[in-house]
Design an enzyme around this catalytic site. Structure first.
Site, PDB file in Angstrom:
ATOM      1  N   LYS A 195     -20.573  72.901 102.813  1.00 12.90           N
ATOM      2  CA  LYS A 195     -19.642  73.609 102.023  1.00 12.90           C
ATOM      3  C   LYS A 195     -18.312  72.619 101.720  1.00 12.90           C
ATOM      4  O   LYS A 195     -17.896  72.764 101.262  1.00 12.90           O
ATOM      5  CB  LYS A 195     -18.619  73.314 102.988  1.00 12.90           C
ATOM      6  CG  LYS A 195     -19.598  74.908 104.277  1.00 12.90           C
ATOM      7  CD  LYS A 195     -18.706  75.035 105.859  1.00 12.90           C
ATOM      8  CE  LYS A 195     -18.344  73.537 106.609  1.00 12.90           C
ATOM      9  NZ  LYS A 195     -17.859  73.680 107.470  1.00 12.90           N
ATOM     10  N   ASP A 230     -17.668  72.623 115.479  1.00 10.03           N
ATOM     11  CA  ASP A 230     -16.485  73.286 115.783  1.00 10.03           C
ATOM     12  C   ASP A 230     -16.948  74.014 116.740  1.00 10.03           C
ATOM     13  O   ASP A 230     -16.950  75.232 117.171  1.00 10.03           O
ATOM     14  CB  ASP A 230     -16.175  73.849 114.597  1.00 10.03           C
ATOM     15  CG  ASP A 230     -17.224  73.902 113.522  1.00 10.03           C
ATOM     16  OD1 ASP A 230     -18.605  73.899 113.355  1.00 10.03           O
ATOM     17  OD2 ASP A 230     -17.406  74.908 112.215  1.00 10.03           O
TER      18      ASP A 230
HETATM   19  C1  BGC Z   1     -22.406  73.016 108.828  1.00 12.34           C
HETATM   20  C2  BGC Z   1     -22.013  73.427 110.409  1.00 12.34           C
HETATM   21  C3  BGC Z   1     -21.076  73.681 110.866  1.00 12.34           C
HETATM   22  C4  BGC Z   1     -21.000  75.294 110.164  1.00 12.34           C
HETATM   23  C5  BGC Z   1     -19.658  76.182 110.055  1.00 12.34           C
HETATM   24  C6  BGC Z   1     -22.152  74.347 107.989  1.00 12.34           C
HETATM   25  O1  BGC Z   1     -21.567  74.160 106.530  1.00 12.34           O
HETATM   26  O2  BGC Z   1     -23.334  72.338 108.596  1.00 12.34           O
HETATM   27  O3  BGC Z   1     -21.858  71.458 111.181  1.00 12.34           O
HETATM   28  O4  BGC Z   1     -20.405  74.280 112.311  1.00 12.34           O
HETATM   29  O5  BGC Z   1     -20.572  74.962 108.591  1.00 12.34           O
HETATM   30  O6  BGC Z   1     -18.059  75.573 109.465  1.00 12.34           O
END
Ligand code: BGC
Length: 510
Positions: A195, A230
């Site tokens: 992200k 999360d």
């Molecule tokens: C992460 C996860 C997370 C999800 C939602 C993803 O990019 O790898 O660990 O749960 O985003 O936030």
């Protein structure tokens, strides 16, 4: 008629027919250009198509990959990470607990006061702050110092004390929404960033230790009692209120899911002892991949230009971080192929300029002249004064991209239900024919959090509709999707509560 008059008449006739010819020519050319952009849209619709047959293939692929990821380390792109959480909060927890949530667009600090009555949350306080962008690519120390300072300020405010060090024994759940290799329920190392975060010195480090040190540097007496994804926090809150909650999904900036798995199905960890016979598994489904996923050239370009190319393929088709940018790419292509958007705006080449909340605002613009679409096109993308039919075209593009995302997420959810035998098909491992006898269905609740699902009504509708469509009329009444507001934070505080006694963390590896 005199010579002059004849000459004039001929001249006017020639000029008129010339103008007419130019006008006809313009109309033909503008029709041709229009057809070109319509073709771009049609092609997009075709490649993004998610018929129920195709979704069922995605369901099967998800269930198969889950098996593979549980069978061996690296057996699948789905990491299927252990969480060491084998008991979810029961509703009997009591006291005041804190949580920190890091991983989306906003950073959150949470405090909950749990009552004596079962599942009673007497008070919840949540403070949200955007993460300063420079911290997403800074150093781990800078990031954690910022988090710990925000936590300290929050504690001072909430507890109304001058000297926070006077109060002892606070417990904290830390929701860290990235892939983590858990070492215990309260510690684990970062596997990779997603992200848009990129702090290289953090990869491989113990996330809890970093936070714990930063908290101590601030003179705060607080223990990281639980380190959770999360999805896991969301599952915990869901389960706290309703014991049939066994799956949780996040669809926000990123996307992921977790669920309660039987310990004996986690083959890569033979000999895993749990007091409950099960464990929550963090799937990291954002990295799921299958040849059945409907992938466009826009997805390929987006992936190629991203800092984590070949990673998080499912996430890049579904989550809020990316949907707006897919739409931007389609509009850019349309604009390059025809001048219906006027001269090509340089803004259209700026990655991530069209954020998903803006895209959803265009998609859900109900005004008769699509005013909001016009405003966003001009204010954000520098495309001014486009006619109504072009605005409608933009809404169509948003619709195709969002519908595909929502339906794929729905297929992912049903894939999990299939894996745990809650989709009515008996699960893919049973191999036994049920000879027409009916399968006893159990009620199943899927907890959902994340802005895309909670704040984007059309996305939510498409997702719910697709879950029902894939499961069919007989099975879908047994499956409920429930929004867990602030689930990831409150759930982490609940997990801190249920893991605050030292005897609770009893998972052992033989
Ligand atoms: C992460 C996860 C997370 C999800 C939602 C993803 O990019 O790898 O660990 O749960 O985003 O936030």
């Amino acid at each position: 008629m005199g010579k002059l008059a004849v000459g004039l008449a001929v001249g006017v006739a020639v000029a008129t027919s010339g103008i007419a010819a130019v006008m006809v020519g313009k109309r033909v050319s503008s029709r041709r250009k229009w057809r070109k952009v319509v073709r771009v849209l049609e092609e997009l619709e075709q490649v993004c198509s998610t018929s129920v047959e195709r979704l069922r293939q995605v369901v099967d692929a998800m269930a198969v990959e889950m098996h593979a990821g549980l069978a061996s380390e690296g057996g699948s792109k789905l990491k299927m990470l252990l969480t060491f959480i084998h008991n979810l909060p029961t509703g009997d927890e009591q006291g005041t607990y804190y949580a920190l949530v890091l991983g989306g667009t906003n950073f959150r600090v949470v405090r909950v006061r749990l009552g004596e009555e079962k599942s009673s949350i007497l008070k919840r306080d949540v403070d949200r702050k955007p993460i300063p962008e420079h911290l997403m690519t800074s150093t781990s120390e800078e990031l954690f110092d910022f988090i710990a300072s925000s936590l300290k300020e929050f504690v001072e405010r909430e507890e109304n004390v001058v000297e926070v060090s006077q109060v002892k024994g606070r417990e904290l759940g830390f929701t860290f929404s990235f892939p983590v290799k858990q070492l215990s329920v309260s510690s684990g190392t970062l596997i990779k960033w997603t992200k848009g975060f990129s702090i290289p010195d953090m990869v491989g480090k113990d996330v809890s230790a970093c936070l714990q040190q930063a908290i101590s540097r601030r003179g705060l007496d607080m223990r990281v009692a639980a380190l959770v994804n999360d999805t896991v926090g969301t599952l915990a809150l869901g389960h706290y209120h309703d014991e049939d909650t066994v799956v949780a999904v996040i669809i926000g900036t990123g996307t992921n899911a977790c669920y309660l798995e039987r310990a004996d199905a986690i083959i890569k960890c033979q000999g895993l002892l749990t007091t409950s016979g099960g464990m929550v598994v963090n799937m990291e489904w954002g990295n799921f991949w299958s040849s059945h996923l409907p992938r466009t050239s826009y997805d390929i370009d987006l992936d190629g230009e991203s800092p984590n190319s070949n990673d998080q393929g499912f996430e890049k088709m579904i989550s809020g971080m990316y949907l707006g940018d897919i739409v931007r790419r389609v509009i850019l292509r349309m604009s390059l192929e025809s001048d219906i958007f006027g001269p090509v705006s340089s803004k259209l080449s700026e990655p991530f300029i069209l954020r998903t909340p803006l895209m959803s605002a265009m998609h859900e613009d109900n005004s008769p002249d699509l005013r909001e679409v016009a405003n966003i096109l001009s204010d954000v993308l520098g495309i001014c004064e486009v006619p109504l039919k072009v605005r409608k075209l933009v809404v169509n593009v948003c619709d195709v991209v969002t519908r595909r995302a929502a339906r794929l997420a729905a297929a992912g959810i049903v894939g999990i239900l299939k894996k745990i035998g809650r989709d009515g098909s008996g699960g893919i491992t049973s191999g036994r024919s049920r000879g027409g006898t009916s399968i006893k269905m159990r009620r199943t609740v899927v907890a959902v959090e994340g802005g895309l699902y909670t704040s984007y009504a059309l996305f939510r509708e498409y997702l719910n509709e697709a879950v029902a469509e894939i499961l069919g009329d007989d099975i879908s009444p047994y499956v409920t999707l429930k929004v867990m507001e602030d689930g990831s934070g409150i759930g982490a505080a609940l997990l801190a509560a249920s893991h605050s006694a030292p005897s609770v963390d009893t998972v052992q590896l033989l």
